[in-house]
Design an enzyme around this catalytic site. Structure first.
Site, mmCIF file in Angstrom:
data_model
loop_
_atom_site.group_PDB
_atom_site.id
_atom_site.type_symbol
_atom_site.label_atom_id
_atom_site.label_comp_id
_atom_site.label_asym_id
_atom_site.label_seq_id
_atom_site.Cartn_x
_atom_site.Cartn_y
_atom_site.Cartn_z
ATOM 1 N N PRO A 1 -21.637 75.036 2.285
ATOM 2 C CA PRO A 1 -21.959 75.268 1.153
ATOM 3 C C PRO A 1 -21.694 76.624 0.532
ATOM 4 O O PRO A 1 -21.434 76.849 -0.716
ATOM 5 C CB PRO A 1 -23.420 75.007 0.602
ATOM 6 N N GLU B 1 -30.856 78.995 -5.475
ATOM 7 C CA GLU B 1 -30.712 78.783 -4.139
ATOM 8 C C GLU B 1 -30.225 77.029 -4.058
ATOM 9 O O GLU B 1 -31.053 76.324 -4.696
ATOM 10 C CB GLU B 1 -32.201 78.829 -3.283
ATOM 11 N N ASP C 1 -23.737 82.423 6.386
ATOM 12 C CA ASP C 1 -22.501 82.700 6.881
ATOM 13 C C ASP C 1 -21.377 81.915 5.974
ATOM 14 O O ASP C 1 -21.742 80.893 5.605
ATOM 15 C CB ASP C 1 -22.319 82.393 8.245
ATOM 16 N N ASP D 1 -26.983 86.707 -1.373
ATOM 17 C CA ASP D 1 -27.791 86.583 -0.160
ATOM 18 C C ASP D 1 -27.385 85.452 0.510
ATOM 19 O O ASP D 1 -28.179 84.595 0.567
ATOM 20 C CB ASP D 1 -29.373 86.912 -0.191
ATOM 21 N N SER D 2 -26.168 85.083 0.916
ATOM 22 C CA SER D 2 -25.642 83.967 1.274
ATOM 23 C C SER D 2 -25.790 83.897 3.009
ATOM 24 O O SER D 2 -25.972 84.712 3.420
ATOM 25 C CB SER D 2 -24.333 83.788 1.026
ATOM 26 N N ASP E 1 -35.276 82.370 1.428
ATOM 27 C CA ASP E 1 -36.455 82.755 2.297
ATOM 28 C C ASP E 1 -37.204 83.630 1.483
ATOM 29 O O ASP E 1 -38.444 83.673 2.067
ATOM 30 C CB ASP E 1 -35.797 83.554 3.822
ATOM 31 N N HIS F 1 -33.446 92.980 4.175
ATOM 32 C CA HIS F 1 -33.829 92.867 2.751
ATOM 33 C C HIS F 1 -33.864 93.912 1.866
ATOM 34 O O HIS F 1 -33.488 94.108 0.824
ATOM 35 C CB HIS F 1 -35.027 91.985 2.963
ATOM 36 N N ASP G 1 -26.378 74.894 -6.976
ATOM 37 C CA ASP G 1 -25.309 75.572 -6.428
ATOM 38 C C ASP G 1 -24.946 77.037 -6.897
ATOM 39 O O ASP G 1 -24.537 76.938 -8.399
ATOM 40 C CB ASP G 1 -23.904 74.588 -6.083
ATOM 41 N N GLY G 2 -24.949 78.021 -6.358
ATOM 42 C CA GLY G 2 -24.638 79.257 -6.992
ATOM 43 C C GLY G 2 -23.328 79.395 -7.570
ATOM 44 O O GLY G 2 -23.028 80.273 -8.564
HETATM 45 N N1 SAM Z 1 -30.001 86.599 5.529
HETATM 46 C C1 SAM Z 1 -29.134 85.757 5.825
HETATM 47 C C2 SAM Z 1 -28.237 85.990 6.506
HETATM 48 O O1 SAM Z 1 -27.504 86.744 6.462
HETATM 49 O O2 SAM Z 1 -27.816 85.036 7.250
HETATM 50 C C3 SAM Z 1 -29.165 84.823 4.732
HETATM 51 C C4 SAM Z 1 -30.419 84.260 4.094
HETATM 52 S S1 SAM Z 1 -30.719 83.057 2.961
HETATM 53 C C5 SAM Z 1 -31.806 81.960 4.014
HETATM 54 C C6 SAM Z 1 -29.088 82.112 2.817
HETATM 55 C C7 SAM Z 1 -29.138 81.055 1.804
HETATM 56 O O3 SAM Z 1 -28.131 80.821 1.137
HETATM 57 C C8 SAM Z 1 -29.464 79.793 2.399
HETATM 58 O O4 SAM Z 1 -31.068 79.287 2.335
HETATM 59 C C9 SAM Z 1 -28.624 78.671 2.001
HETATM 60 O O5 SAM Z 1 -29.121 77.446 1.938
HETATM 61 C C10 SAM Z 1 -28.242 79.451 0.518
HETATM 62 N N2 SAM Z 1 -26.697 78.882 0.135
HETATM 63 C C11 SAM Z 1 -25.558 78.692 0.814
HETATM 64 N N3 SAM Z 1 -24.662 78.394 0.034
HETATM 65 C C12 SAM Z 1 -25.230 78.345 -1.321
HETATM 66 C C13 SAM Z 1 -24.637 78.078 -2.581
HETATM 67 N N4 SAM Z 1 -23.463 77.596 -2.543
HETATM 68 N N5 SAM Z 1 -25.536 78.368 -3.641
HETATM 69 C C14 SAM Z 1 -26.835 78.961 -3.622
HETATM 70 N N6 SAM Z 1 -27.083 79.117 -2.254
HETATM 71 C C15 SAM Z 1 -26.554 78.930 -0.896
#
Ligand code: SAM
Length: 286
Positions: free
Chosen positions: A163, A107, A159, A156-157, A87, A63, A138-139
């Site tokens: 989505p 998010e 994998d 900060d997505s 998170d 972070h 959706d971002g």
């Molecule tokens: N630090 C982490 C890692 O590298 O694995 C990522 C942390 S954060 C929890 C990732 C977040 O991205 C998830 O909560 C997920 O729901 C969100 N996410 C995935 N696809 C997304 C999208 N299209 N738009 C917005 N958020 C998304």
């Protein structure tokens, strides 16, 4: 006493095993399976679809580096957009910067924020800050419609699955460029250079067509196998290798330092070679 082991998914060929002391939370949202567990090695962990997202033991490395490198590379980061990051760890670091006047966090899955608020309050501390606006959507769609001009955008997505797939493609980056001011900076988490060089090359190729300055950088995050993690920074104007300010001692950071800011842009030879190959392919095509 019976031991419980978590098999955490790294990729289709690799799992890591973690002894679990307690399972605090399990749920299935519209988008993914969520779990929060306590492990003796990494402390409390958040998992999505069996993939470790963050752990209390090593979350500062991830972070602090995803947030402070772009924010210190920018002379005045007033408006910041975080895509993903439910998170709250990246948001917490962004809010340390007194220059930040507004932070939007987009998010897709509101349950991640709820779980973090309840079980990971150390990460979720920033959600109640008056400068923050959370959007549960959706971002990818959000940046298509973003009329706001941001100084820094952080992706900060999770994998590139489900989505999150579209958060790694060129159409999305084109919209991000549009949503940035004329001296704006984008940083995205971009997986492990050891296992995901194809993805890194694809992202590097996409971003170099859109931004004049594209610089990958690294951090060591032990809970993300194989420990070395990459971010990709794309800048419209500012050289990101030069930090414009320094963190205050009172921030009590655990990983980021001004020296590490510079050093993080030094890449191993195999990474440089892969980037050169990508540039050569682009030259031939162009
Ligand atoms: N630090 C982490 C890692 O590298 O694995 C990522 C942390 S954060 C929890 C990732 C977040 O991205 C998830 O909560 C997920 O729901 C969100 N996410 C995935 N696809 C997304 C999208 N299209 N738009 C917005 N958020 C998304």
């Amino acid at each position: 006493m019976m031991e419980i082991w978590l098999k955490a998914h790294e990729n289709k060929n690799l799992f890591t095993m973690h002894r679990v002391e307690r399972t605090l939370y399990r749920s299935k949202s519209k988008y993914q399976d969520l779990a929060v567990v306590d492990s003796p090695q990494f402390g409390r962990m958040l998992l999505l679809d069996g993939v470790i997202q963050t752990t209390l033991r090593d979350e500062p490395a991830y972070h602090e580096m995803i947030a402070h490198v772009p924010l210190f590379a920018h002379p005045a980061p007033r408006k910041v957009l975080i895509i993903g990051g439910g998170d709250g760890g990246t948001l917490r670091e962004v809010l340390r910067h007194p220059e930040v006047e507004k932070a939007h966090l987009v998010e897709i899955d509101g349950q991640v924020i709820e779980a973090s608020r309840r079980y990971l309050p150390e990460l979720a501390a920033g959600f109640d800050d008056g400068r923050v606006k959370v959007h549960i959507t959706d971002g990818i769609k959000y940046v298509q419609e973003a009329s706001d001009q941001h100084d820094v955008i952080i992706v900060d997505s999770s994998d590139p699955l489900g989505p999150a797939v579209g958060l790694f493609n060129q159409d999305f980056y084109r919209n991000v460029r549009q949503a940035l001011k004329k001296d704006g900076i984008l940083t995205a988490q971009i997986e492990s250079p050891f296992f995901n060089m194809d993805l890194l090359q694809q992202v590097y190729g996409s971003l170099t067509e859109l931004f004049p300055i594209v610089r990958p950088y690294l951090a060591s995050v032990p809970s993300y196998s194989p420990g070395i993690w990459s971010f990709m920074l794309a800048s419209k104007k500012h050289d990101p290798r030069k930090a414009k300010r320094e963190p205050a001692d009172s921030w009590e950071l655990r990983y980021y330092t001004s020296e590490l800011h510079r050093a993080a842009f030094a890449l191993p030879a195999y990474y440089c070679q892969a980037l050169e190959e990508t540039a050569e392919v682009a030259d031939r095509a162009g």
